[in-house]
Motif scaffolding. Structure first.
Motif, mmCIF file in Angstrom:
data_model
loop_
_atom_site.group_PDB
_atom_site.id
_atom_site.type_symbol
_atom_site.label_atom_id
_atom_site.label_comp_id
_atom_site.label_asym_id
_atom_site.label_seq_id
_atom_site.Cartn_x
_atom_site.Cartn_y
_atom_site.Cartn_z
ATOM 1 N N GLY A 132 0.846 -1.183 0.000
ATOM 2 C CA GLY A 132 0.000 0.000 0.000
ATOM 3 C C GLY A 132 0.879 1.229 0.000
ATOM 4 O O GLY A 132 1.721 1.398 0.880
ATOM 5 N N ASP A 133 0.713 2.094 -0.997
ATOM 6 C CA ASP A 133 1.585 3.266 -1.167
ATOM 7 C C ASP A 133 0.793 4.544 -0.918
ATOM 8 O O ASP A 133 -0.238 4.791 -1.552
ATOM 9 C CB ASP A 133 2.156 3.260 -2.591
ATOM 10 C CG ASP A 133 3.188 4.356 -2.833
ATOM 11 O OD1 ASP A 133 3.419 5.172 -1.919
ATOM 12 O OD2 ASP A 133 3.769 4.382 -3.935
ATOM 13 N N ALA A 134 1.299 5.383 -0.010
ATOM 14 C CA ALA A 134 0.634 6.653 0.302
ATOM 15 C C ALA A 134 0.733 7.639 -0.850
ATOM 16 O O ALA A 134 -0.152 8.461 -1.064
ATOM 17 C CB ALA A 134 1.248 7.270 1.562
ATOM 18 N N HIS A 135 1.825 7.582 -1.607
ATOM 19 C CA HIS A 135 2.087 8.462 -2.756
ATOM 20 C C HIS A 135 1.670 9.903 -2.455
ATOM 21 O O HIS A 135 0.740 10.459 -3.052
ATOM 22 C CB HIS A 135 1.388 7.954 -4.010
ATOM 23 C CG HIS A 135 1.934 8.565 -5.268
ATOM 24 N ND1 HIS A 135 3.230 8.358 -5.682
ATOM 25 C CD2 HIS A 135 1.384 9.393 -6.181
ATOM 26 C CE1 HIS A 135 3.455 9.015 -6.797
ATOM 27 N NE2 HIS A 135 2.343 9.665 -7.124
ATOM 28 N N LEU A 136 2.377 10.519 -1.539
ATOM 29 C CA LEU A 136 2.059 11.870 -1.076
ATOM 30 C C LEU A 136 2.434 12.935 -2.106
ATOM 31 O O LEU A 136 3.436 12.814 -2.811
ATOM 32 C CB LEU A 136 2.804 12.156 0.230
ATOM 33 C CG LEU A 136 2.515 11.188 1.385
ATOM 34 C CD1 LEU A 136 3.440 11.487 2.558
ATOM 35 C CD2 LEU A 136 1.059 11.289 1.820
ATOM 36 N N GLY A 137 1.609 13.968 -2.144
ATOM 37 C CA GLY A 137 1.900 15.096 -3.029
ATOM 38 C C GLY A 137 2.827 16.084 -2.321
ATOM 39 O O GLY A 137 2.406 16.804 -1.427
ATOM 40 N N ASP A 138 4.096 16.084 -2.711
ATOM 41 C CA ASP A 138 5.072 16.971 -2.052
ATOM 42 C C ASP A 138 5.867 17.777 -3.062
ATOM 43 O O ASP A 138 6.916 18.330 -2.747
ATOM 44 C CB ASP A 138 6.052 16.135 -1.212
ATOM 45 C CG ASP A 138 6.967 15.279 -2.074
ATOM 46 O OD1 ASP A 138 6.545 14.873 -3.185
ATOM 47 O OD2 ASP A 138 8.113 15.034 -1.663
#
Length: 594
Positions: free
Chosen positions: A156-162
């Motif tokens: 499971g990947d959070a793949h945050l917008g940074d």
């Protein structure tokens, strides 16, 4: 363990074959007339023309070959050629006993496990989670658990917008407020402070302020765009500030996801793709996949068979800047390299359907993924308020997710204190468990792609198709088992199926409960194959409903026949195990008391 329907179909198929007919027509299905029978087979109707016989005669031939069946109790031919079937209670009890002895409760793991990556976070760094993040988190967590339960290797990947404009907005706003900080001095060569120049609460105020300014002041917005590009290009001071933003934001994001019962195996970020992009762009150019359109580098993905307009997948803007397409493709490159992904699932808003179609087409056309790699867009609908519009706060703003969770917990707490005598502290802890179930079940019981209305009063009800109703059923069973254990001067933990036997059902409600229980493996496999948690919700509501009917019509603990009482205990213990496994797959748990 074979699904019940498969066993029934095999039994009927054997009879078709024995009677000299094509067994492929012998499919058994749940009866559409439960008042007449439990299952039915309509295969004789389809064979009439081929066999040159009336359907009724074919059905009679088949039924004669099942006279000694130990699986079916009642078998009847109904004109013009339907075969009505009722399951033998003894066989059904035996099936459930086998189910109860299996750690997977009769569910077979996949024969060829896959490497599955699920992208279901997507929260932006420096911004608090809001209600718009609820569905991706809740649906994604359930899909992750279901896929893992089936035996797959799941990440499971959070793949945050940074890596977007919000970072530039915060940087420019902070520079206006505190220009003396070393991060803004391009000539500064020393070490930057280890402590961030803001707290999480200050950061929570800085971003909205900057965002409002950018909508009113084009110069401010242009500065933010420039700062964003400089962050991406590695300006030393800006990068140090960017790291502070990450370090302050991540613990807060993790805390909010924890409160939702959501966890990630990998806290990936958009910026992780930055180092991959140059080599990927070179690969795309060298492979002849790209063309230049109005100065931008694109990959054409439209096909001759398309009936709608499919835009090209843009890789670089005319000024050389990257886009979401670029980072998403680079992230796929990373997932193929690091995870050898067989299946990548994106749990995102329905409105991104076309965007992901172009990205997926590009990934396939350019051979970034293997030929057999599955790319799935699992789009979800909108959570709406009672007015049918996207859910907002009373003053019309976007509600923070932690405020929504608190609101539902407080409503459950008030309900508990109103109807139960319990300590305030215990009620608060129980309210958190029930509140989370109410919130998640309220969301997951709807088909993911559909919009739904968030109705707090409905969701926290202890009656009807709600999370609290499911939990109440589990707690009721726990209470019965506890009383039974006390009568034996034993522990509930010692009450399993060891030494217990499930006897043939002697009432309609008991058999109905057993028939529902026996569908568990079929439901879970179907929910897995279709990535559809709402099917588990529908199942456990039916199971809970049938248990409660059985409970109201059956004297479980006061049953005088000891063997029958033990059978009841074994049966409801299996109901509890099935419900508990199901709600775990949905992402919540039951309290011990309610």
């Amino acid at each position: 363990m074979k699904k019940l329907l498969d066993i029934l179909t095999e039994e009927v198929a054997g009879a078709f074959e024995k009677a000299g007919y094509d067994s492929s027509r012998a499919r058994v299905s749940v009866s559409n007339r439960p008042d007449l029978c439990e299952y039915q087979c309509n295969g004789a109707m389809a064979l009439a023309k081929v066999a040159g016989k009336a359907p009724f005669m074919i059905a009679e031939d088949v039924v004669k070959c099942m006279e000694d069946s130990k699986i079916f109790k009642d078998i009847e031919v109904v004109k013009p050629g339907f075969i009505n079937l009722n399951v033998n209670e003894e066989f059904l009890a035996s099936y459930l006993l086998d189910m109860g002895k299996d750690d997977m409760l009769g569910v077979d793991k996949v024969s060829s496990p896959k490497n599955i990556v699920i992208d279901f976070g997507g929260a932006n760094v420096a911004k608090p989670l809001h209600v718009g993040h609820l569905r991706s988190a809740v649906i994604g967590e359930s899909i992750k658990r279901i896929c893992r339960f089936m035996g797959n290797n799941v990440i499971g990947d959070a793949h945050l917008g940074d890596w977007g404009l919000q970072m530039g907005l915060i940087t420019v706003e902070l520079e206006e407020r505190k220009p003396e900080l070393p991060y803004f001095d391009e000539n500064f060569e020393g070490e930057y402070p280890t402590e961030p120049p803001f707290t999480i609460s200050e950061l929570g105020e800085i971003y909205p302020c900057a965002n409002t300014k950018s909508k009113e002041d084009e110069d401010f917005k242009e500065k933010a765009r420039k700062a964003t590009l400089e962050i991406q290009n590695g300006r030393r001071g800006y990068r140090a500030l960017w790291k502070h933003i990450l370090n302050v934001s991540l613990p807060d994001l993790k805390k909010n996801y924890d409160n939702l019962g959501v966890s990630f195996d990998f806290w990936g970020k958009e910026s992780d793709a930055h180092e991959i992009i140059p080599d990927m762009v070179k690969y795309l150019k060298d492979g002849g996949y790209t063309t230049v359109s109005e100065g931008a580098l694109v990959v054409e993905v439209k096909e001759d068979t398309d009936k709608k307009e499919i835009p090209p997948c843009m890789i670089l803007k005319s000024n050389g800047a990257t886009l979401y397409n670029t980072t998403d493709l680079a992230t796929i490159v990373s997932r193929m390299k690091d995870n050898n992904a067989d299946h990548i699932i994106y749990v995102v808003d329905n409105r991104q359907d076309l965007y992901f179609e172009t990205v997926f087409r590009c990934a396939r056309k350019t051979k970034i993924v293997k030929e057999d790699t599955e790319l799935t867009f699992l789009g979800f609908g909108t959570m709406n308020g009672p007015d049918g519009k996207p859910f907002k706060t009373r003053d019309g703003g976007v509600m923070r997710l932690d405020n929504l969770v608190n609101e539902i917990n407080e409503a459950v707490y008030a309900k508990i204190m109103e109807n139960r005598e319990t300590s305030s502290e215990e009620a608060k802890q129980t309210a958190k468990v029930i509140g989370l179930a109410a919130l998640k079940y309220g969301d997951l019981s709807n088909q993911a792609s559909k919009d739904y209305v968030f109705d707090i009063n409905k969701f926290i009800s202890f009656e009807g198709n709600t999370g609290p109703y499911i939990l109440y059923t589990i707690v009721r069973i726990k209470s019965i088992l506890s009383k039974y254990a006390d009568s034996l001067n034993s522990s509930v933990d010692n009450i399993g199926l060891e030494g217990y036997e499930i006897l043939s059902a002697k009432s309609a409600c008991e058999k109905n409960l057993e028939m529902t229980l026996a569908k568990f493996n079929e439901v879970i496999v179907n929910a897995y194959e279709e990535l559809a948690p709402h099917k588990i919700c529908a199942y456990i509501y039916e199971l809970s409903d049938n248990f409660n009917k059985f409970y109201h019509e059956t004297k479980i603990l006061s049953e005088e026949d000891e063997s029958r009482k033990k059978s009841y205990i074994a049966l409801i213990n299996l109901v509890k195990a099935t419900l508990e496994k199901s709600i775990f797959l949905l992402g919540f748990e039951a309290p011990d008391r309610m």
